[in-house]
Design a protein around this motif. Structure first.
Motif, PDB file in Angstrom:
ATOM      1  N   ALA A  15       0.815  -1.218   0.000  1.00 31.72           N
ATOM      2  CA  ALA A  15       0.000   0.000   0.000  1.00 31.72           C
ATOM      3  C   ALA A  15       0.842   1.259   0.000  1.00 31.72           C
ATOM      4  N   SER A  16       2.154   1.124   0.221  1.00 32.89           N
ATOM      5  CA  SER A  16       3.023   2.300   0.298  1.00 32.89           C
ATOM      6  C   SER A  16       4.441   1.925  -0.118  1.00 32.89           C
ATOM      7  N   LEU A  17       5.250   2.958  -0.364  1.00 37.09           N
ATOM      8  CA  LEU A  17       6.660   2.708  -0.674  1.00 37.09           C
ATOM      9  C   LEU A  17       7.361   2.041   0.502  1.00 37.09           C
ATOM     10  N   ALA A  18       6.948   2.357   1.716  1.00 33.47           N
ATOM     11  CA  ALA A  18       7.540   1.713   2.901  1.00 33.47           C
ATOM     12  C   ALA A  18       7.267   0.209   2.885  1.00 33.47           C
ATOM     13  N   ASP A  19       6.037  -0.177   2.524  1.00 38.58           N
ATOM     14  CA  ASP A  19       5.714  -1.602   2.400  1.00 38.58           C
ATOM     15  C   ASP A  19       6.593  -2.262   1.346  1.00 38.58           C
ATOM     16  N   LEU A  20       6.759  -1.574   0.218  1.00 38.67           N
ATOM     17  CA  LEU A  20       7.563  -2.113  -0.872  1.00 38.67           C
ATOM     18  C   LEU A  20       9.015  -2.267  -0.442  1.00 38.67           C
ATOM     19  N   ARG A  21       9.561  -1.263   0.212  1.00 44.13           N
ATOM     20  CA  ARG A  21      10.961  -1.336   0.666  1.00 44.13           C
ATOM     21  C   ARG A  21      11.168  -2.491   1.642  1.00 44.13           C
ATOM     22  N   GLN A  22      10.195  -2.707   2.512  1.00 39.46           N
ATOM     23  CA  GLN A  22      10.285  -3.810   3.470  1.00 39.46           C
ATOM     24  C   GLN A  22      10.299  -5.156   2.734  1.00 39.46           C
ATOM     25  N   ALA A  23       9.442  -5.319   1.753  1.00 39.23           N
ATOM     26  CA  ALA A  23       9.394  -6.565   0.982  1.00 39.23           C
ATOM     27  C   ALA A  23      10.666  -6.757   0.167  1.00 39.23           C
ATOM     28  N   LEU A  24      11.192  -5.679  -0.399  1.00 43.97           N
ATOM     29  CA  LEU A  24      12.435  -5.778  -1.169  1.00 43.97           C
ATOM     30  C   LEU A  24      13.617  -6.118  -0.278  1.00 43.97           C
ATOM     31  N   ALA A  25      13.609  -5.636   0.962  1.00 44.48           N
ATOM     32  CA  ALA A  25      14.671  -5.978   1.916  1.00 44.48           C
ATOM     33  C   ALA A  25      14.640  -7.482   2.206  1.00 44.48           C
ATOM     34  N   ARG A  26      13.445  -8.025   2.317  1.00 47.54           N
ATOM     35  CA  ARG A  26      13.314  -9.470   2.526  1.00 47.54           C
ATOM     36  C   ARG A  26      13.861 -10.228   1.314  1.00 47.54           C
ATOM     37  N   ALA A  27      13.526  -9.763   0.118  1.00 49.11           N
ATOM     38  CA  ALA A  27      14.035 -10.394  -1.097  1.00 49.11           C
ATOM     39  C   ALA A  27      15.552 -10.303  -1.158  1.00 49.11           C
ATOM     40  N   GLN A  28      16.091  -9.182  -0.724  1.00 51.51           N
ATOM     41  CA  GLN A  28      17.545  -8.971  -0.731  1.00 51.51           C
ATOM     42  C   GLN A  28      18.247 -10.007   0.153  1.00 51.51           C
ATOM     43  N   SER A  29      17.582 -10.441   1.216  1.00 50.20           N
ATOM     44  CA  SER A  29      18.193 -11.392   2.147  1.00 50.20           C
ATOM     45  C   SER A  29      18.207 -12.823   1.606  1.00 50.20           C
ATOM     46  N   LEU A  30      17.455 -13.088   0.545  1.00 49.46           N
ATOM     47  CA  LEU A  30      17.406 -14.432  -0.041  1.00 49.46           C
ATOM     48  C   LEU A  30      18.493 -14.591  -1.096  1.00 49.46           C
ATOM     49  N   ALA A  31      19.088 -15.754  -1.155  1.00 49.12           N
ATOM     50  CA  ALA A  31      20.116 -16.014  -2.165  1.00 49.12           C
ATOM     51  C   ALA A  31      19.518 -15.986  -3.567  1.00 49.12           C
ATOM     52  N   GLN A  32      18.331 -16.566  -3.718  1.00 45.19           N
ATOM     53  CA  GLN A  32      17.638 -16.581  -4.997  1.00 45.19           C
ATOM     54  C   GLN A  32      16.158 -16.325  -4.756  1.00 45.19           C
ATOM     55  N   CYS A  33      15.525 -15.674  -5.697  1.00 51.91           N
ATOM     56  CA  CYS A  33      14.078 -15.489  -5.569  1.00 51.91           C
ATOM     57  C   CYS A  33      13.451 -15.085  -6.895  1.00 51.91           C
ATOM     58  N   GLU A  34      12.140 -15.296  -6.944  1.00 49.07           N
ATOM     59  CA  GLU A  34      11.284 -14.820  -8.023  1.00 49.07           C
ATOM     60  C   GLU A  34      10.310 -13.846  -7.379  1.00 49.07           C
ATOM     61  N   LEU A  35      10.251 -12.635  -7.877  1.00 50.36           N
ATOM     62  CA  LEU A  35       9.428 -11.595  -7.280  1.00 50.36           C
ATOM     63  C   LEU A  35       8.568 -10.950  -8.360  1.00 50.36           C
ATOM     64  N   TRP A  36       7.264 -10.836  -8.093  1.00 49.27           N
ATOM     65  CA  TRP A  36       6.327 -10.194  -9.012  1.00 49.27           C
ATOM     66  C   TRP A  36       5.645  -9.045  -8.300  1.00 49.27           C
ATOM     67  N   LEU A  37       5.530  -7.912  -8.959  1.00 49.75           N
ATOM     68  CA  LEU A  37       4.760  -6.776  -8.452  1.00 49.75           C
ATOM     69  C   LEU A  37       3.653  -6.526  -9.465  1.00 49.75           C
ATOM     70  N   THR A  38       2.394  -6.598  -8.999  1.00 42.27           N
ATOM     71  CA  THR A  38       1.246  -6.479  -9.901  1.00 42.27           C
ATOM     72  C   THR A  38       0.186  -5.573  -9.303  1.00 42.27           C
TER      73      THR A  38
END
Length: 129
Positions: A15-38
């Motif tokens: 719902a906000s850029l803060a939410d997005l940054r939090q989710a991207l930080a989680r993705a950053q911590s993973l060695a590999q991932c598939e991420l979709w934003l829709t």
């Protein structure tokens, strides 16, 4: 505006850029991932931005939604080799290393996609599929 971020099969409302940054930080911590934003209004028909990440390698795919036109990021065209990516369904895909862009650029592109309501991020060099 509301979007949905799907990180390796787990959906999160954005719902906000803060939410997005939090989710991207989680993705950053993973060695590999598939991420979709829709767009959450109609994720199947609306625009979508996908990031595949393996370590420091990542690339983006943009789907416009309306006409099913897609394109992918283009990094260093001189880069040789390939990079493999583990998808949420367990499949491993291999793509040219020339498609890889910096993770920081991927994150900026995700933020631009969110703030523009699904427009293709202008900061990325795109190549039609």
């Amino acid at each position: 505006m509301m979007m949905e971020l799907n990180l390796h099969g787990e959906a999160v409302a954005i719902a906000s850029l803060a939410d997005l940054r939090q989710a991207l930080a989680r993705a950053q911590s993973l060695a590999q991932c598939e991420l979709w934003l829709t767009m959450t209004v109609d994720a199947e028909q609306g625009p979508a931005l996908c990031m595949l990440k393996n370590g420091a390698s990542a690339w983006l795919m943009y789907l416009s939604g309306q006409d099913a036109a897609s394109c992918h990021s283009l990094g260093d065209e001189e880069e040789e080799g390939e990079c493999s990516y583990w998808l949420a369904n367990g499949q491993v895909d291999v793509y040219p290393a020339a498609w890889c862009v910096e993770l920081a650029l991927c994150h900026r592109a995700m933020a631009a996609f969110f703030t523009t309501g699904g427009a293709r991020p202008a900061a990325v060099e795109w190549q039609p599929d």
